[in-house]
Design a protein around this motif. Structure first.
Motif, PDB file in Angstrom:
ATOM      1  N   UNK A 272       0.828  -1.203   0.000  1.00 20.40           N
ATOM      2  CA  UNK A 272       0.000   0.000   0.000  1.00 20.40           C
ATOM      3  C   UNK A 272       0.868   1.262   0.000  1.00 20.40           C
ATOM      4  N   UNK A 273       1.947   1.272   0.757  1.00 23.06           N
ATOM      5  CA  UNK A 273       2.847   2.436   0.761  1.00 23.06           C
ATOM      6  C   UNK A 273       3.523   2.592  -0.592  1.00 23.06           C
ATOM      7  N   UNK A 274       3.847   1.471  -1.237  1.00 20.43           N
ATOM      8  CA  UNK A 274       4.518   1.494  -2.531  1.00 20.43           C
ATOM      9  C   UNK A 274       3.637   1.995  -3.666  1.00 20.43           C
ATOM     10  N   UNK A 275       2.345   2.108  -3.424  1.00 17.88           N
ATOM     11  CA  UNK A 275       1.465   2.667  -4.450  1.00 17.88           C
ATOM     12  C   UNK A 275       1.729   4.153  -4.676  1.00 17.88           C
ATOM     13  N   UNK A 276       2.234   4.834  -3.658  1.00 13.71           N
ATOM     14  CA  UNK A 276       2.505   6.268  -3.755  1.00 13.71           C
ATOM     15  C   UNK A 276       3.999   6.568  -3.681  1.00 13.71           C
ATOM     16  N   UNK A 277       4.700   5.898  -2.783  1.00 14.86           N
ATOM     17  CA  UNK A 277       6.138   6.135  -2.615  1.00 14.86           C
ATOM     18  C   UNK A 277       6.915   5.366  -3.682  1.00 14.86           C
ATOM     19  N   UNK A 278       8.082   5.855  -4.066  1.00 16.37           N
ATOM     20  CA  UNK A 278       8.912   5.077  -4.991  1.00 16.37           C
ATOM     21  C   UNK A 278       9.246   3.717  -4.376  1.00 16.37           C
TER      22      UNK A 278
ATOM     23  N   UNK B 180      14.728  12.766   1.213  1.00 13.83           N
ATOM     24  CA  UNK B 180      14.972  13.164  -0.180  1.00 13.83           C
ATOM     25  C   UNK B 180      13.959  12.584  -1.159  1.00 13.83           C
ATOM     26  N   UNK B 181      13.016  11.802  -0.657  1.00 16.21           N
ATOM     27  CA  UNK B 181      12.057  11.146  -1.534  1.00 16.21           C
ATOM     28  C   UNK B 181      10.723  11.871  -1.510  1.00 16.21           C
ATOM     29  N   UNK B 182      10.244  12.201  -2.693  1.00 16.71           N
ATOM     30  CA  UNK B 182       8.905  12.772  -2.816  1.00 16.71           C
ATOM     31  C   UNK B 182       7.899  11.690  -3.139  1.00 16.71           C
ATOM     32  N   UNK B 183       6.659  12.085  -3.274  1.00 22.32           N
ATOM     33  CA  UNK B 183       5.601  11.151  -3.666  1.00 22.32           C
ATOM     34  C   UNK B 183       5.375  11.277  -5.157  1.00 22.32           C
TER      35      UNK B 183
END
Length: 109
Positions: A47-53, A102-105
């Protein structure tokens, strides 16, 4: 911190539980509980990987899970405490936090 990062942290928490469960389960209901923890852990990662890289999400997931498992082993299961082990966990967590910062959505850039 948004909900996707929280999902990832929850997933990492359940990762620690299932890793401990794999080592210490001795009957069918403990194995069943371990299986439930595996499901929750990976569901939260998905579920987190649907938005986060996905690469960053997986690195943070595994890094937090590793740190949590090592610290749990020291605190609850009598594993050897070494300063070098703790320093390396700190380095690992610094890298995980760096990736988070450093990671965006998706769609944010």
């Amino acid at each position: 911190m948004n909900k996707d990062w929280i999902k990832l942290i929850v997933g990492a928490f359940f990762e620690v539980l299932w890793v401990i469960g794999m080592k210490h389960s001795s009957n069918w209901w403990q194995l069943l509980l371990t299986g439930i923890f595996i499901f929750i852990s990976f569901y939260a990662l998905i579920k987190a990987g649907e938005t986060l890289p996905v690469g960053t999400a997986y690195a943070v997931f595994v890094g937090l899970g590793t740190a949590g498992t090592v610290i749990s082993g020291i605190l609850f299961f009598g594993e050897e405490f070494k300063i070098s082990k703790i320093l390396l966990i700190i380095v690992l967590l610094a890298g995980v936090m760096g990736l988070k910062f450093v990671t965006g959505e998706k769609g944010e850039e």
